[in-house]
Design an enzyme around this catalytic site. Sequence first.
Site, PDB file in Angstrom:
ATOM      1  CE1 TYR A  68      -3.012  -3.040   0.250  1.00 30.68           C
ATOM      2  CE2 TYR A  68      -3.305  -2.631   2.578  1.00 30.68           C
ATOM      3  CZ  TYR A  68      -3.578  -3.378   1.455  1.00 30.68           C
ATOM      4  OH  TYR A  68      -4.419  -4.463   1.542  1.00 30.68           O
ATOM      5  NE  ARG A  70     -12.449  -3.941  -5.406  1.00 35.58           N
ATOM      6  CZ  ARG A  70     -11.246  -4.098  -4.840  1.00 35.58           C
ATOM      7  NH1 ARG A  70     -10.632  -3.043  -4.357  1.00 35.58           N
ATOM      8  NH2 ARG A  70     -10.680  -5.295  -4.737  1.00 35.58           N
ATOM      9  N   GLY A  71     -17.168   0.918  -2.482  1.00 35.52           N
ATOM     10  CA  GLY A  71     -17.969   2.133  -2.477  1.00 35.52           C
ATOM     11  C   GLY A  71     -19.343   1.988  -3.081  1.00 35.52           C
ATOM     12  CG  PHE A  72     -22.165  -0.777  -6.053  1.00 35.82           C
ATOM     13  CD1 PHE A  72     -22.674   0.001  -7.082  1.00 35.82           C
ATOM     14  CD2 PHE A  72     -22.924  -1.855  -5.594  1.00 35.82           C
ATOM     15  CE1 PHE A  72     -23.914  -0.293  -7.654  1.00 35.82           C
ATOM     16  CE2 PHE A  72     -24.159  -2.147  -6.151  1.00 35.82           C
ATOM     17  CZ  PHE A  72     -24.655  -1.363  -7.187  1.00 35.82           C
ATOM     18  CB  SER A 111     -13.602  -4.738  -1.171  1.00 37.85           C
ATOM     19  OG  SER A 111     -12.346  -4.201  -1.540  1.00 37.85           O
ATOM     20  N   PRO A 112     -15.737  -4.725   1.913  1.00 33.55           N
ATOM     21  CG  PRO A 112     -15.982  -4.122   4.157  1.00 33.55           C
ATOM     22  CD  PRO A 112     -14.960  -4.212   3.055  1.00 33.55           C
ATOM     23  CG  HIS A 155      -0.869  -8.601  -0.303  1.00 32.71           C
ATOM     24  ND1 HIS A 155      -0.479  -7.294  -0.212  1.00 32.71           N
ATOM     25  CD2 HIS A 155      -2.193  -8.547  -0.589  1.00 32.71           C
ATOM     26  CE1 HIS A 155      -1.524  -6.500  -0.433  1.00 32.71           C
ATOM     27  NE2 HIS A 155      -2.560  -7.243  -0.662  1.00 32.71           N
TER      28      HIS A 155
END
Length: 333
Positions: free
Chosen positions: A55, A209-211, A205-206, A126
């Site tokens: 990251y 990813r913003g959706f 990403s629960p 990872h």
Amino acid sequence: MHTRKLGPFTVTAIGLGCMNLSHAYGTPPSPEQGRKVLHAALDAGVTLFDTAALYGFGANESLVGPVLKPHRREITLCSKGGMAGVTGDDGVTRRVIDGRPEAIRRNCEDSLRRLQTDVIDLYYLHRWDKSVPIEESVGALSRLVGQGKVRAIGLSEVSAATVRKAHAVHPVAAVQTEYSLWTRNPEIAVLAACREIGAAFVAFSPVARGFLCDALHDVTTLDAKDIRKTMPRFAPENYARNLQLLPPYKAIAREAGCTPAQLALAWLLHKGPDIIPIPGTTSVEHLREDLAAADVRLSPRTIASLEALINQDTVAGDRYSDQSNREVDTEVF
């Protein structure tokens, strides 16, 4: 704060994924803003923090480390190796997946330095480097445990078969994979494998990813460096179809008395006591909203309505590009 078991650790039921503070979604926030989010998480009682060497090519660990250092005894610190930034002869730093034992050892040493700690509580592979037997990579992780540099090990984006092979070498405390209403792949086999070996499942990403936050309506506005630009679900044609799922989804949230983001997180928490979501955010306000999802209670009827509305058959587009799909080991529908 509600708690759950993560390997040998007891952590808050919702952790903080720190990636957003340095990486992936366009221009990251300022370090000052990143520190505000981290301090707000600590003030709220969060005890699970997730970062990685990749990251920001080390920048995220360098941001997170000094903030968490005074609180190391109270929190569970997770990082990842086996995929990191490598600077070439041309001076450009690129993402490289390298699961060789010497690379994992080097990644860990670099992470310990940046995190300003003597030990990483949970250290993940990872990505599985498919040119290296998983047993060799996990063997390197087990030696880090033996040396006292790592307390427990995990895997990310792997199949059930790989989980079992790895666990035969050294106990796997956790598996981390994308999991949300619109990414249900873990339900194929990995969740069952985790329960078989007693590993926790960490859902990244629960909120899709913003959706599922109802936060992105026009994908043409995405920053050029936003990783969602390469994801088929966010391609304009697919996304236009996916947006049609939001009005009924938001209606369910209203009926449940929570926000869309809280509904997504509460659904995951209801899927099993061994599932721990780690949403990421650059906003203190959104952080507090996310954490409040631990108090949301959903009826079986609400859960059934959600799963019928958003699933692998109703979402348009794959979650990853062809290249990214080749780099992971997860089962697909």
